[in-house]
Design a protein around this motif. Structure first.
Motif, mmCIF file in Angstrom:
data_model
loop_
_atom_site.group_PDB
_atom_site.id
_atom_site.type_symbol
_atom_site.label_atom_id
_atom_site.label_comp_id
_atom_site.label_asym_id
_atom_site.label_seq_id
_atom_site.Cartn_x
_atom_site.Cartn_y
_atom_site.Cartn_z
ATOM 1 N N ALA A 1 0.849 -1.205 0.000
ATOM 2 C CA ALA A 1 0.000 0.000 0.000
ATOM 3 C C ALA A 1 0.877 1.245 0.000
ATOM 4 N N LYS A 2 1.903 1.231 0.814
ATOM 5 C CA LYS A 2 2.812 2.374 0.891
ATOM 6 C C LYS A 2 3.580 2.535 -0.425
ATOM 7 N N LYS A 3 4.081 1.431 -0.964
ATOM 8 C CA LYS A 3 4.876 1.478 -2.194
ATOM 9 C C LYS A 3 4.082 2.029 -3.372
ATOM 10 N N TYR A 4 2.819 1.631 -3.489
ATOM 11 C CA TYR A 4 2.009 2.025 -4.642
ATOM 12 C C TYR A 4 1.077 3.204 -4.363
ATOM 13 N N GLY A 5 1.099 3.721 -3.129
ATOM 14 C CA GLY A 5 0.293 4.887 -2.793
ATOM 15 C C GLY A 5 -1.199 4.624 -2.792
#
Length: 181
Positions: free
Chosen positions: A30-34
């Motif tokens: 989730a953090k990596k792909y925003g």
């Protein structure tokens, strides 16, 4: 009233699924792909459609805690009692400050784990690392040694632990928590 949900292009979807199969967490993706964890879950849903997953199952010695007969076993049992977390979802989780990552690597080496060490933010806001091992057999074995998801603050040396292993168990507790009350 409604927030727009970010759309992933096909390359991003494919990359996210590949990362998930390789063992990345929902939170990390989730953090990596925003995007939200829900978007990650929904995107990887096709990989779980038949109730089975193509996700890599990381190896680990599932019998490491079945009998505590060695110094490393006693040490890690104490360390987990002090600092580890056994989740209701049958996972063993250990979180440390990022500067202590080598200690987590040593634990992985002792139990023969190929599980990834994930970086995250600790409860204190500082960089941290976390190891999550999802094995029902390990959680059950830890339960036999009085380690469960119900920490009471009254933990003690587990029954059945050989007295010659007490010092190693206690050293694990001290290394994990820094004190014995």
């Amino acid at each position: 009233l409604f927030r727009s949900i970010p759309k992933l292009n096909e390359r991003q979807r494919s990359s996210m699924i590949s990362d998930w199969i390789s063992g990345s967490t929902y939170e990390g993706l989730a953090k990596k792909y925003g995007v939200s964890k829900w978007v990650v879950w929904n995107t990887t849903r096709s990989e779980r459609a038949d109730g089975k997953s193509n996700r890599i199952k990381h190896t680990v010695d599932e019998t490491f805690f079945s009998q505590i007969e060695t110094e490393p076993q006693a040490y890690w049992l104490g360390f987990i009692m002090a600092l580890g977390y056994v989740g209701k979802n049958q996972t063993l989780q250990i979180g440390l400050a990022e500067k202590d990552i080598d200690h987590l690597r040593l634990f992985k080496e002792h139990i023969g784990s190929e599980h990834p060490i994930n970086t995250c933010q600790g409860n204190d806001g500082h960089p941290a690392v976390r190891l999550i091992i999802g094995r029902k057999s390990i959680v059950q074995d830890l339960g036999k040694w009085s380690i469960s998801n119900q920490k009471t603050g009254n933990e003690c040396i587990p029954e059945g632990l050989s007295p010659d292993l007490y010092p190693h168990f206690i050293r694990g507790v001290f290394d994990g928590d820094g004190s014995w009350v």
